[in-house]
Design a protein around this motif. Sequence first.
Motif, PDB file in Angstrom:
ATOM      1  N   ALA A  64       0.830  -1.210   0.000  1.00 28.27           N
ATOM      2  CA  ALA A  64       0.000   0.000   0.000  1.00 28.27           C
ATOM      3  C   ALA A  64       0.864   1.260   0.000  1.00 28.27           C
ATOM      4  CB  ALA A  64      -0.940  -0.001   1.200  1.00 28.27           C
ATOM      5  N   ALA A  65       1.938   1.239   0.781  1.00 23.86           N
ATOM      6  CA  ALA A  65       2.829   2.404   0.874  1.00 23.86           C
ATOM      7  C   ALA A  65       4.021   2.300  -0.067  1.00 23.86           C
ATOM      8  CB  ALA A  65       3.310   2.568   2.307  1.00 23.86           C
ATOM      9  N   ASP A  66       4.179   1.144  -0.710  1.00 26.81           N
ATOM     10  CA  ASP A  66       5.310   0.885  -1.605  1.00 26.81           C
ATOM     11  C   ASP A  66       6.645   1.037  -0.864  1.00 26.81           C
ATOM     12  OD1 ASP A  66       6.396   0.160  -4.106  1.00 26.81           O
ATOM     13  OD2 ASP A  66       6.827   2.248  -4.578  1.00 26.81           O
ATOM     14  N   LYS A  67       6.717   0.414   0.311  1.00 26.39           N
ATOM     15  CA  LYS A  67       7.911   0.519   1.153  1.00 26.39           C
ATOM     16  C   LYS A  67       8.492  -0.877   1.433  1.00 26.39           C
ATOM     17  CE  LYS A  67       7.904   5.014   1.929  1.00 26.39           C
ATOM     18  NZ  LYS A  67       7.492   5.571   3.225  1.00 26.39           N
ATOM     19  N   VAL A  68       9.809  -0.905   1.540  1.00 19.96           N
ATOM     20  CA  VAL A  68      10.546  -2.113   1.900  1.00 19.96           C
ATOM     21  C   VAL A  68      11.302  -1.839   3.191  1.00 19.96           C
ATOM     22  CG1 VAL A  68      12.499  -3.608   1.252  1.00 19.96           C
ATOM     23  CG2 VAL A  68      10.763  -2.998  -0.452  1.00 19.96           C
ATOM     24  N   GLN A 191      16.593  -9.153  -6.055  1.00 14.52           N
ATOM     25  CA  GLN A 191      16.465  -9.497  -7.470  1.00 14.52           C
ATOM     26  C   GLN A 191      15.113 -10.128  -7.752  1.00 14.52           C
ATOM     27  OE1 GLN A 191      20.015 -11.892  -7.942  1.00 14.52           O
ATOM     28  NE2 GLN A 191      21.101 -10.237  -8.972  1.00 14.52           N
ATOM     29  N   TRP A 192      14.692 -11.055  -6.885  1.00 16.84           N
ATOM     30  CA  TRP A 192      13.366 -11.670  -7.042  1.00 16.84           C
ATOM     31  C   TRP A 192      12.286 -10.597  -6.960  1.00 16.84           C
ATOM     32  CZ3 TRP A 192       8.797 -11.769  -4.510  1.00 16.84           C
ATOM     33  CH2 TRP A 192       7.873 -12.758  -4.853  1.00 16.84           C
ATOM     34  N   PHE A 193      12.435  -9.684  -6.009  1.00 18.56           N
ATOM     35  CA  PHE A 193      11.446  -8.621  -5.819  1.00 18.56           C
ATOM     36  C   PHE A 193      11.373  -7.726  -7.055  1.00 18.56           C
ATOM     37  CE2 PHE A 193      10.438  -4.325  -4.026  1.00 18.56           C
ATOM     38  CZ  PHE A 193       9.125  -4.600  -3.667  1.00 18.56           C
ATOM     39  N   ALA A 194      12.517  -7.392  -7.633  1.00 20.24           N
ATOM     40  CA  ALA A 194      12.534  -6.551  -8.836  1.00 20.24           C
ATOM     41  C   ALA A 194      11.795  -7.227  -9.987  1.00 20.24           C
ATOM     42  CB  ALA A 194      13.971  -6.247  -9.241  1.00 20.24           C
ATOM     43  N   LEU A 195      11.920  -8.547 -10.095  1.00 18.95           N
ATOM     44  CA  LEU A 195      11.284  -9.286 -11.187  1.00 18.95           C
ATOM     45  C   LEU A 195       9.800  -9.559 -10.928  1.00 18.95           C
ATOM     46  CD1 LEU A 195      14.068 -11.949 -11.895  1.00 18.95           C
ATOM     47  CD2 LEU A 195      13.426 -10.041 -13.379  1.00 18.95           C
ATOM     48  N   ASN A 196       9.417  -9.644  -9.660  1.00 20.22           N
ATOM     49  CA  ASN A 196       8.068 -10.111  -9.331  1.00 20.22           C
ATOM     50  C   ASN A 196       7.191  -9.092  -8.602  1.00 20.22           C
ATOM     51  OD1 ASN A 196       8.042 -13.273  -9.917  1.00 20.22           O
ATOM     52  ND2 ASN A 196      10.043 -12.752  -9.049  1.00 20.22           N
ATOM     53  N   LYS A 197       7.698  -7.874  -8.401  1.00 20.18           N
ATOM     54  CA  LYS A 197       6.946  -6.886  -7.626  1.00 20.18           C
ATOM     55  C   LYS A 197       5.555  -6.630  -8.206  1.00 20.18           C
ATOM     56  CE  LYS A 197       6.612  -2.043  -6.471  1.00 20.18           C
ATOM     57  NZ  LYS A 197       7.093  -0.678  -6.758  1.00 20.18           N
ATOM     58  N   THR A 198       5.451  -6.462  -9.515  1.00 18.05           N
ATOM     59  CA  THR A 198       4.154  -6.147 -10.135  1.00 18.05           C
ATOM     60  C   THR A 198       3.135  -7.234  -9.853  1.00 18.05           C
ATOM     61  OG1 THR A 198       5.237  -4.883 -11.888  1.00 18.05           O
ATOM     62  CG2 THR A 198       2.978  -5.606 -12.293  1.00 18.05           C
ATOM     63  N   LYS A 199       3.532  -8.499 -10.021  1.00 17.59           N
ATOM     64  CA  LYS A 199       2.611  -9.615  -9.764  1.00 17.59           C
ATOM     65  C   LYS A 199       2.276  -9.712  -8.273  1.00 17.59           C
ATOM     66  CE  LYS A 199       5.349 -12.494 -11.906  1.00 17.59           C
ATOM     67  NZ  LYS A 199       5.933 -13.747 -12.460  1.00 17.59           N
ATOM     68  N   LEU A 200       3.252  -9.428  -7.422  1.00 16.90           N
ATOM     69  CA  LEU A 200       3.021  -9.485  -5.982  1.00 16.90           C
ATOM     70  C   LEU A 200       2.011  -8.433  -5.550  1.00 16.90           C
ATOM     71  CD1 LEU A 200       3.989 -10.940  -3.390  1.00 16.90           C
ATOM     72  CD2 LEU A 200       5.745  -9.172  -3.177  1.00 16.90           C
ATOM     73  N   VAL A 201       2.144  -7.223  -6.073  1.00 20.37           N
ATOM     74  CA  VAL A 201       1.203  -6.148  -5.717  1.00 20.37           C
ATOM     75  C   VAL A 201      -0.211  -6.500  -6.162  1.00 20.37           C
ATOM     76  CG1 VAL A 201       0.562  -3.765  -6.232  1.00 20.37           C
ATOM     77  CG2 VAL A 201       2.941  -4.321  -5.707  1.00 20.37           C
TER      78      VAL A 201
END
Length: 206
Positions: A64-68, A191-201
């Motif tokens: 929701a906040a786009d924070k890590v 690296q996984w997050f960079a590749l899969n962030k859109t699907k995760l959101v």
Amino acid sequence: MTFKPTYSKKDVDVLKDECLYKGFFEMRKLTLKHKKFNGQWSNPMTREMMVRNDAVCVLLFDPAADKVLLIEQFRPTMLRSESPWLLELVAGMVEEGETDEEVARRESLEEAGVVVKRLEYMFKFVPSPGGLVEYLRMYAGEFDSSSVDLTKTHGLDDENEDIKLHLMTSDEAIALLEQDVENASTIMGLQWFALNKTKLVKRWCV
């Protein structure tokens, strides 16, 4: 393409298994032989291996906040580096009878002071297959970044943990890959997050 190894553990003959040391870690010495790619058997050989419990790593993400949220702590094994303080994912070893989810939630609370909501499995890997018997299983964990108190340090006093929190945007976190992070699980998790962030959101923001 799906990779299938040429042989299985049935093609290894362990002739002797000795415990050389047992403390927080365990050191074992194996005498073994294995099937070679030409179909013959290798000569007997000895290999020393450090054995430790499997571990779970959690990349904390607030969609929701786009924070890590990452953590920083001291690692004595890194004294040969410019700084032995590493930027890491929340992580902890799996104790007997524990599930990965229980470890992920326990460590996120102990090391970062946050409650994990949903968990997403990433992958598993062996950090150093040449000499370490351990699996690291990687997860993304959903959390509420508004609950983070950056003025507090975390960790267990009886384990001499002193952990600092770093809250950043997902773009800032991914950009860390352009630096020498020096921590394999952090690099692979980002690296996984960079590749899969859109699907995760998409999965979490419903």
